[in-house]
Design a protein around this motif. Structure first.
Motif, PDB file in Angstrom:
ATOM      1  N   HIS A  58      21.364  10.243  -3.997  1.00 32.13           N
ATOM      2  CA  HIS A  58      22.622  10.949  -4.277  1.00 32.13           C
ATOM      3  C   HIS A  58      22.932  11.832  -3.073  1.00 32.13           C
ATOM      4  CE1 HIS A  58      25.275  13.997  -5.994  1.00 32.13           C
ATOM      5  NE2 HIS A  58      25.594  13.067  -6.889  1.00 32.13           N
ATOM      6  N   PRO A  59      24.179  11.914  -2.649  1.00 32.02           N
ATOM      7  CA  PRO A  59      24.514  12.680  -1.435  1.00 32.02           C
ATOM      8  C   PRO A  59      24.095  14.149  -1.474  1.00 32.02           C
ATOM      9  CG  PRO A  59      26.412  11.420  -2.199  1.00 32.02           C
ATOM     10  CD  PRO A  59      25.341  11.269  -3.236  1.00 32.02           C
ATOM     11  N   THR A  60      24.067  14.757  -2.668  1.00 33.60           N
ATOM     12  CA  THR A  60      23.763  16.185  -2.752  1.00 33.60           C
ATOM     13  C   THR A  60      22.326  16.468  -3.167  1.00 33.60           C
ATOM     14  OG1 THR A  60      26.055  16.565  -3.386  1.00 33.60           O
ATOM     15  CG2 THR A  60      24.529  18.382  -3.734  1.00 33.60           C
ATOM     16  N   ASP A  61      21.931  15.983  -4.353  1.00 35.84           N
ATOM     17  CA  ASP A  61      20.609  16.359  -4.860  1.00 35.84           C
ATOM     18  C   ASP A  61      19.495  15.406  -4.428  1.00 35.84           C
ATOM     19  OD1 ASP A  61      20.709  14.121  -6.579  1.00 35.84           O
ATOM     20  OD2 ASP A  61      21.343  15.312  -8.292  1.00 35.84           O
ATOM     21  N   LYS A  62      19.862  14.264  -3.833  1.00 32.99           N
ATOM     22  CA  LYS A  62      18.945  13.272  -3.274  1.00 32.99           C
ATOM     23  C   LYS A  62      18.141  12.497  -4.322  1.00 32.99           C
ATOM     24  CE  LYS A  62      20.205  14.380   0.848  1.00 32.99           C
ATOM     25  NZ  LYS A  62      21.300  13.668   1.437  1.00 32.99           N
ATOM     26  N   ASP A  63      18.429  12.682  -5.622  1.00 31.70           N
ATOM     27  CA  ASP A  63      17.800  11.839  -6.634  1.00 31.70           C
ATOM     28  C   ASP A  63      18.276  10.410  -6.428  1.00 31.70           C
ATOM     29  OD1 ASP A  63      16.514  13.975  -7.806  1.00 31.70           O
ATOM     30  OD2 ASP A  63      17.970  14.210  -9.420  1.00 31.70           O
ATOM     31  N   PHE A  64      17.397   9.436  -6.625  1.00 33.20           N
ATOM     32  CA  PHE A  64      17.796   8.044  -6.453  1.00 33.20           C
ATOM     33  C   PHE A  64      18.666   7.597  -7.621  1.00 33.20           C
ATOM     34  CE2 PHE A  64      14.363   7.839  -3.322  1.00 33.20           C
ATOM     35  CZ  PHE A  64      15.014   7.137  -2.321  1.00 33.20           C
ATOM     36  N   ILE A  65      19.803   6.981  -7.289  1.00 33.33           N
ATOM     37  CA  ILE A  65      20.712   6.453  -8.295  1.00 33.33           C
ATOM     38  C   ILE A  65      20.893   4.953  -8.055  1.00 33.33           C
ATOM     39  CG2 ILE A  65      21.923   8.613  -8.743  1.00 33.33           C
ATOM     40  CD1 ILE A  65      24.097   7.761  -6.832  1.00 33.33           C
ATOM     41  N   VAL A  66      21.073   4.220  -9.131  1.00 32.38           N
ATOM     42  CA  VAL A  66      21.216   2.769  -9.046  1.00 32.38           C
ATOM     43  C   VAL A  66      22.599   2.431  -8.508  1.00 32.38           C
ATOM     44  CG1 VAL A  66      21.180   0.600 -10.336  1.00 32.38           C
ATOM     45  CG2 VAL A  66      19.608   2.457 -10.964  1.00 32.38           C
ATOM     46  N   THR A  67      22.615   1.655  -7.419  1.00 30.17           N
ATOM     47  CA  THR A  67      23.884   1.242  -6.815  1.00 30.17           C
ATOM     48  C   THR A  67      24.146  -0.245  -6.992  1.00 30.17           C
ATOM     49  OG1 THR A  67      22.810   0.961  -4.663  1.00 30.17           O
ATOM     50  CG2 THR A  67      23.856   3.099  -5.105  1.00 30.17           C
ATOM     51  N   SER A  68      23.073  -1.015  -7.238  1.00 26.38           N
ATOM     52  CA  SER A  68      23.225  -2.462  -7.389  1.00 26.38           C
ATOM     53  C   SER A  68      22.111  -2.982  -8.291  1.00 26.38           C
ATOM     54  CB  SER A  68      23.139  -3.140  -6.017  1.00 26.38           C
ATOM     55  OG  SER A  68      23.263  -4.531  -6.132  1.00 26.38           O
ATOM     56  N   ILE A  69      22.494  -3.829  -9.259  1.00 26.11           N
ATOM     57  CA  ILE A  69      21.519  -4.431 -10.165  1.00 26.11           C
ATOM     58  C   ILE A  69      21.402  -5.910  -9.816  1.00 26.11           C
ATOM     59  CG2 ILE A  69      20.990  -4.973 -12.564  1.00 26.11           C
ATOM     60  CD1 ILE A  69      22.472  -2.460 -13.402  1.00 26.11           C
ATOM     61  N   HIS A  70      20.161  -6.405  -9.785  1.00 29.01           N
ATOM     62  CA  HIS A  70      19.917  -7.809  -9.460  1.00 29.01           C
ATOM     63  C   HIS A  70      20.426  -8.713 -10.581  1.00 29.01           C
ATOM     64  CE1 HIS A  70      17.786  -6.030  -6.248  1.00 29.01           C
ATOM     65  NE2 HIS A  70      16.542  -6.149  -6.695  1.00 29.01           N
ATOM     66  N   PRO A  71      20.796  -9.955 -10.255  1.00 27.82           N
ATOM     67  CA  PRO A  71      21.293 -10.895 -11.270  1.00 27.82           C
ATOM     68  C   PRO A  71      20.320 -11.038 -12.440  1.00 27.82           C
ATOM     69  CG  PRO A  71      21.583 -11.810  -9.069  1.00 27.82           C
ATOM     70  CD  PRO A  71      20.764 -10.566  -8.920  1.00 27.82           C
ATOM     71  N   GLY A  72      20.870 -11.044 -13.653  1.00 31.44           N
ATOM     72  CA  GLY A  72      20.066 -11.218 -14.857  1.00 31.44           C
ATOM     73  C   GLY A  72      19.429  -9.945 -15.386  1.00 31.44           C
ATOM     74  N   ILE A  73      19.631  -8.827 -14.717  1.00 37.67           N
ATOM     75  CA  ILE A  73      19.054  -7.542 -15.127  1.00 37.67           C
ATOM     76  C   ILE A  73      20.166  -6.693 -15.756  1.00 37.67           C
ATOM     77  CG2 ILE A  73      17.854  -5.461 -14.330  1.00 37.67           C
ATOM     78  CD1 ILE A  73      16.229  -8.091 -14.065  1.00 37.67           C
ATOM     79  N   VAL A  86      17.763   7.524 -15.800  1.00 36.17           N
ATOM     80  CA  VAL A  86      18.376   6.728 -14.743  1.00 36.17           C
ATOM     81  C   VAL A  86      19.866   7.055 -14.645  1.00 36.17           C
ATOM     82  CG1 VAL A  86      18.842   4.390 -13.930  1.00 36.17           C
ATOM     83  CG2 VAL A  86      16.753   4.863 -15.200  1.00 36.17           C
ATOM     84  N   GLU A  87      20.315   7.239 -13.403  1.00 36.16           N
ATOM     85  CA  GLU A  87      21.748   7.416 -13.162  1.00 36.16           C
ATOM     86  C   GLU A  87      22.264   6.190 -12.422  1.00 36.16           C
ATOM     87  OE1 GLU A  87      23.321  11.187 -11.826  1.00 36.16           O
ATOM     88  OE2 GLU A  87      21.347  12.087 -12.178  1.00 36.16           O
ATOM     89  N   PHE A  88      23.504   5.836 -12.723  1.00 28.19           N
ATOM     90  CA  PHE A  88      24.159   4.690 -12.108  1.00 28.19           C
ATOM     91  C   PHE A  88      25.426   5.175 -11.405  1.00 28.19           C
ATOM     92  CE2 PHE A  88      21.880   3.285 -15.839  1.00 28.19           C
ATOM     93  CZ  PHE A  88      21.266   2.113 -15.444  1.00 28.19           C
ATOM     94  N   VAL A  89      25.755   4.549 -10.273  1.00 23.24           N
ATOM     95  CA  VAL A  89      27.031   4.862  -9.639  1.00 23.24           C
ATOM     96  C   VAL A  89      28.147   4.412 -10.571  1.00 23.24           C
ATOM     97  CG1 VAL A  89      26.186   4.759  -7.267  1.00 23.24           C
ATOM     98  CG2 VAL A  89      27.094   2.692  -8.336  1.00 23.24           C
ATOM     99  N   TYR A  90      29.336   4.959 -10.368  1.00 24.31           N
ATOM    100  CA  TYR A  90      30.468   4.647 -11.244  1.00 24.31           C
ATOM    101  C   TYR A  90      30.772   3.150 -11.259  1.00 24.31           C
ATOM    102  CZ  TYR A  90      35.156   4.504 -13.150  1.00 24.31           C
ATOM    103  OH  TYR A  90      36.244   4.197 -13.905  1.00 24.31           O
ATOM    104  N   LYS A  91      30.857   2.556 -10.078  1.00 26.41           N
ATOM    105  CA  LYS A  91      31.152   1.129  -9.973  1.00 26.41           C
ATOM    106  C   LYS A  91      29.901   0.420  -9.456  1.00 26.41           C
ATOM    107  CE  LYS A  91      34.516  -2.179  -8.405  1.00 26.41           C
ATOM    108  NZ  LYS A  91      35.772  -2.435  -7.734  1.00 26.41           N
ATOM    109  N   ILE A  92      29.096  -0.060 -10.396  1.00 21.84           N
ATOM    110  CA  ILE A  92      27.828  -0.699 -10.046  1.00 21.84           C
ATOM    111  C   ILE A  92      28.078  -2.091  -9.472  1.00 21.84           C
ATOM    112  CG2 ILE A  92      27.371  -1.741 -12.298  1.00 21.84           C
ATOM    113  CD1 ILE A  92      24.643   0.121 -10.678  1.00 21.84           C
ATOM    114  N   ALA A  93      27.320  -2.442  -8.451  1.00 18.61           N
ATOM    115  CA  ALA A  93      27.445  -3.756  -7.824  1.00 18.61           C
ATOM    116  C   ALA A  93      26.372  -4.686  -8.383  1.00 18.61           C
ATOM    117  CB  ALA A  93      27.274  -3.635  -6.311  1.00 18.61           C
ATOM    118  N   GLN A  94      26.583  -5.984  -8.209  1.00 22.38           N
ATOM    119  CA  GLN A  94      25.534  -6.951  -8.500  1.00 22.38           C
ATOM    120  C   GLN A  94      24.973  -7.402  -7.168  1.00 22.38           C
ATOM    121  OE1 GLN A  94      26.271 -10.123 -11.277  1.00 22.38           O
ATOM    122  NE2 GLN A  94      24.587 -11.333 -10.485  1.00 22.38           N
ATOM    123  N   THR A  95      23.653  -7.312  -7.047  1.00 23.75           N
ATOM    124  CA  THR A  95      22.994  -7.706  -5.814  1.00 23.75           C
ATOM    125  C   THR A  95      23.276  -9.182  -5.541  1.00 23.75           C
ATOM    126  OG1 THR A  95      21.231  -6.159  -6.406  1.00 23.75           O
ATOM    127  CG2 THR A  95      20.792  -7.686  -4.588  1.00 23.75           C
TER     128      THR A  95
END
Length: 120
Positions: A58-73, A86-95
């Protein structure tokens, strides 16, 4: 620009815990500007790649947030295998799915790494 990626991690509650017992690599420490408070001027990890997803700090607190989920997950899979909220970005991508060539390169790298660890 130099960037640090952590990869090849198996995501499970045993490895992705809320609180760690000891630190072997600083990462972002306790988050925010904790890294700088130790006098460390290099950039921390830019990406964490597991068998389920890709996370970025995360840009501020540096906690890792999910930006992309692999297919089938699913998001539920992520929550079930992570020991913290777990935190997810607003618009999650598919890897993207890897090409045959990319898979072969990774297999070759894995073979070389195993040979090196076995002293060959």
């Amino acid at each position: 620009m130099r960037r640090v990626f952590w990869g090849g991690l198996k995501q499970c509650r045993r490895g992705f815990v809320e609180k760690i017992d000891f630190v072997t690599s600083l990462g972002y420490g306790k988050g925010g500007d904790d890294r700088a408070s130790y006098g460390v001027t290099t950039k921390g990890p830019s990406r964490l790649s597991t068998n389920l997803c890709i996370m970025e700090p995360h840009p501020t607190d540096k906690d890792f947030i999910v930006t992309s989920i692999h297919p089938g997950i699913s998001r539920g899979d992520m929550i079930a295998t992570t020991g913290w909220q777990v935190e997810f970005v607003y618009k999650i991508a598919q890897t993207p799915v890897l090409s045959d060539h990319e898979l072969q390169v990774l297999c070759d790298l894995h073979t070389c790494t195993n040979a090196a660890h076995e002293g060959q």
